[in-house]
Enzyme design. Structure first.
Site, mmCIF file in Angstrom:
data_model
loop_
_atom_site.group_PDB
_atom_site.id
_atom_site.type_symbol
_atom_site.label_atom_id
_atom_site.label_comp_id
_atom_site.label_asym_id
_atom_site.label_seq_id
_atom_site.Cartn_x
_atom_site.Cartn_y
_atom_site.Cartn_z
ATOM 1 N N GLU A 75 0.831 -1.203 0.000
ATOM 2 C CA GLU A 75 0.000 0.000 0.000
ATOM 3 C C GLU A 75 0.865 1.252 0.000
ATOM 4 O OE1 GLU A 75 -3.562 -2.052 2.639
ATOM 5 O OE2 GLU A 75 -2.441 -0.420 3.520
ATOM 6 N N CYS A 127 3.366 8.530 0.971
ATOM 7 C CA CYS A 127 4.043 7.651 1.913
ATOM 8 C C CYS A 127 4.156 6.287 1.226
ATOM 9 C CB CYS A 127 3.195 7.563 3.186
ATOM 10 S SG CYS A 127 3.770 6.352 4.374
ATOM 11 N N CYS A 167 6.999 -6.945 7.356
ATOM 12 C CA CYS A 167 8.097 -6.296 8.074
ATOM 13 C C CYS A 167 8.545 -7.214 9.198
ATOM 14 C CB CYS A 167 7.627 -4.962 8.658
ATOM 15 S SG CYS A 167 8.903 -4.062 9.569
ATOM 16 N N CYS A 197 7.520 -4.332 15.892
ATOM 17 C CA CYS A 197 7.054 -3.341 16.871
ATOM 18 C C CYS A 197 5.650 -3.746 17.312
ATOM 19 C CB CYS A 197 7.043 -1.935 16.267
ATOM 20 S SG CYS A 197 8.670 -1.389 15.735
ATOM 21 N N CYS A 204 -0.670 6.090 9.837
ATOM 22 C CA CYS A 204 0.588 5.482 10.284
ATOM 23 C C CYS A 204 0.294 4.226 11.062
ATOM 24 C CB CYS A 204 1.333 6.416 11.231
ATOM 25 S SG CYS A 204 1.567 8.065 10.623
ATOM 26 N N CYS A 260 2.289 -1.971 15.957
ATOM 27 C CA CYS A 260 2.155 -1.617 14.535
ATOM 28 C C CYS A 260 1.505 -2.747 13.743
ATOM 29 C CB CYS A 260 3.526 -1.288 13.952
ATOM 30 S SG CYS A 260 3.498 -0.901 12.204
HETATM 31 N N1 SAH Z 1 9.962 0.919 9.857
HETATM 32 C C1 SAH Z 1 10.156 2.320 9.734
HETATM 33 C C2 SAH Z 1 9.183 2.937 8.774
HETATM 34 C C3 SAH Z 1 7.753 2.934 9.232
HETATM 35 S S1 SAH Z 1 7.378 4.564 9.590
HETATM 36 C C4 SAH Z 1 10.123 2.951 11.104
HETATM 37 O O1 SAH Z 1 9.845 2.256 12.068
HETATM 38 O O2 SAH Z 1 10.431 4.121 11.229
HETATM 39 C C5 SAH Z 1 5.838 4.473 10.313
HETATM 40 C C6 SAH Z 1 5.786 5.258 11.616
HETATM 41 O O3 SAH Z 1 4.484 5.083 12.194
HETATM 42 C C7 SAH Z 1 6.773 4.732 12.616
HETATM 43 O O4 SAH Z 1 7.253 5.770 13.425
HETATM 44 C C8 SAH Z 1 5.897 3.793 13.403
HETATM 45 O O5 SAH Z 1 6.434 3.473 14.648
HETATM 46 C C9 SAH Z 1 4.632 4.580 13.503
HETATM 47 N N2 SAH Z 1 3.467 3.751 13.830
HETATM 48 C C10 SAH Z 1 3.361 2.415 13.776
HETATM 49 N N3 SAH Z 1 2.140 2.010 14.156
HETATM 50 C C11 SAH Z 1 1.463 3.144 14.447
HETATM 51 C C12 SAH Z 1 0.127 3.381 14.850
HETATM 52 N N4 SAH Z 1 -0.716 2.391 15.001
HETATM 53 N N5 SAH Z 1 -0.256 4.658 15.041
HETATM 54 C C13 SAH Z 1 0.610 5.676 14.830
HETATM 55 N N6 SAH Z 1 1.864 5.500 14.421
HETATM 56 C C14 SAH Z 1 2.290 4.245 14.235
#
Ligand code: SAH
Length: 340
Positions: free
Chosen positions: A89, A102, A109, A113, A330, A116
């Site tokens: 996506e 984005c 992945c 985390c 995000c 996420c």
């Molecule tokens: N893997 C990379 C790129 C992903 S960026 C990284 O971790 O930076 C996506 C961003 O959104 C990251 O900062 C991630 O931690 C954040 N994120 C993940 N799940 C989220 C959620 N449910 N709500 C808001 N931000 C989230």
């Protein structure tokens, strides 16, 4: 055969030089693809017949496909199907300063985390550079407008697919390519230290964002497994070196998770950790996912956190919320999309 959208101009120059031809041809190819938007190699009419035949033999221009578009206010989510049937996506956002996209960097992945959605599915494979370039080209074609800025913050960990991401950045940043300014490109990592170091060696003006989300090892270990490999101390030392070396400001992403990292003491710890560093903190209101053990911090807690950072002299903003209602926000992107 190789997909031509994954080739930087330098790589094409080498290709032509090896054929005993002028490297200027590479620029002509770039002009056809990215300026004149002619995607069929047969249409490159200023390239002589023999070279064209060779190009046709060595390269293809197969596109990935947009298979679904979901539209929300100021935001569109695109579901792409790749040539092997995998799905990814990308999200288009309309800001007052222009359009930003984005993009995803991997199918699934491996960073895991806890909060996420993208990590629900383990990494299936890295995206090739062309598959990332085409996310932008296809969105530009769809909206018939130019994309002004790009964030590599979709599905995947870009620094776990480093070479393809660097190639992607080179192609979109090339003035003869998509000509997106380096300052309008941001790559975000959860903290893969060796790659941050490697990235600092490049003399690029591309922005670096770090998903920090915790100001102590205790908090970070709970939510981000990567911290057990590269602990906070090591990460912060690396960032300090990065800032000295590149003289660039780093973005610190901090997702606000209710009762996990959003207390007043967390804000003070964060301020202490970042004091004196050339950074700015982007507080991200949590978007709820299928990880029901995590929920959004209340607005008043986010405000309090923000105020403490401000009072302690840290540059801070709260990220504008986009796309929650179409699961385009995000951390809500996943390859097995519910918009299938
Ligand atoms: N893997 C990379 C790129 C992903 S960026 C990284 O971790 O930076 C996506 C961003 O959104 C990251 O900062 C991630 O931690 C954040 N994120 C993940 N799940 C989220 C959620 N449910 N709500 C808001 N931000 C989230």
């Amino acid at each position: 055969m190789k997909n031509i959208f994954g080739y930087t101009r330098g790589m094409l120059e080498d290709y032509f030089l090896e054929l005993g031809e002028k490297k200027f041809k590479a620029q002509q190819v770039f002009e056809w693809l990215y300026l004149k938007k002619v995607y069929d190699i047969k249409g490159f009419t200023n390239i002589k017949k023999e070279s064209l035949e060779k190009l046709l033999k060595d390269f293809d221009t197969t596109f990935i496909k947009i298979t679904k578009v979901l539209e929300g206010k100021d935001v569109k989510k695109f579901l792409f199907t790749l040539i092997d049937g995998e799905k990814i996506e990308a999200v288009l956002m309309e800001h007052d300063y222009g359009l930003s996209v984005c993009v995803s960097s991997q199918v699934g992945c491996n960073m895991g985390c806890k909060f996420c959605e993208s990590g629900r599915l383990k990494k299936i494979r890295d995206l090739e550079a062309y598959e990332i370039v085409l996310q932008i080209i296809l969105i530009e074609e769809y909206v018939k407008k130019r994309i002004r800025s790009v964030v590599i913050m979709g599905i995947g960990e870009p620094f776990d697919n480093y070479d393809n991401i660097m190639r992607f950045i080179e192609i979109i940043n090339d003035p003869k390519g998509l000509a997106i300014g380096a300052r309008h490109i941001t790559v975000s990592t959860c903290g893969l230290v060796p790659k941050i170091k490697e990235f600092s060696e490049l003399d690029w003006q591309v922005n670096l964002a770090i998903s920090l989300h915790g100001a102590t090892d205790y908090v970070r270990n709970k939510i981000m497994p990567v911290n057990k490999v590269y602990s906070l101390d090591v990460l912060m030392d690396t960032l300090r070196e990065y800032i000295v070396k590149t003289n660039r400001r780093v973005t610190i992403e901090y997702v606000m998770l209710n009762m996990v990292n959003d207390g007043e003491n967390d804000a003070h710890n964060l301020a202490k950790l970042l004091r004196g560093m050339n950074v700015y903190v982007n507080l991200i209101p949590y978007n709820e996912t299928s990880h029901i053990e995590y929920s959004k911090s209340s607005k008043s807690k986010i405000d309090k956190f923000y105020t403490i950072l401000k009072e302690e002299g840290i540059n801070v903003t709260v990220r504008r919320e986009f796309g929650g209602n179409i699961k385009a926000a995000c951390g809500q992107l996943r390859s097995e999309s519910d918009c299938k």
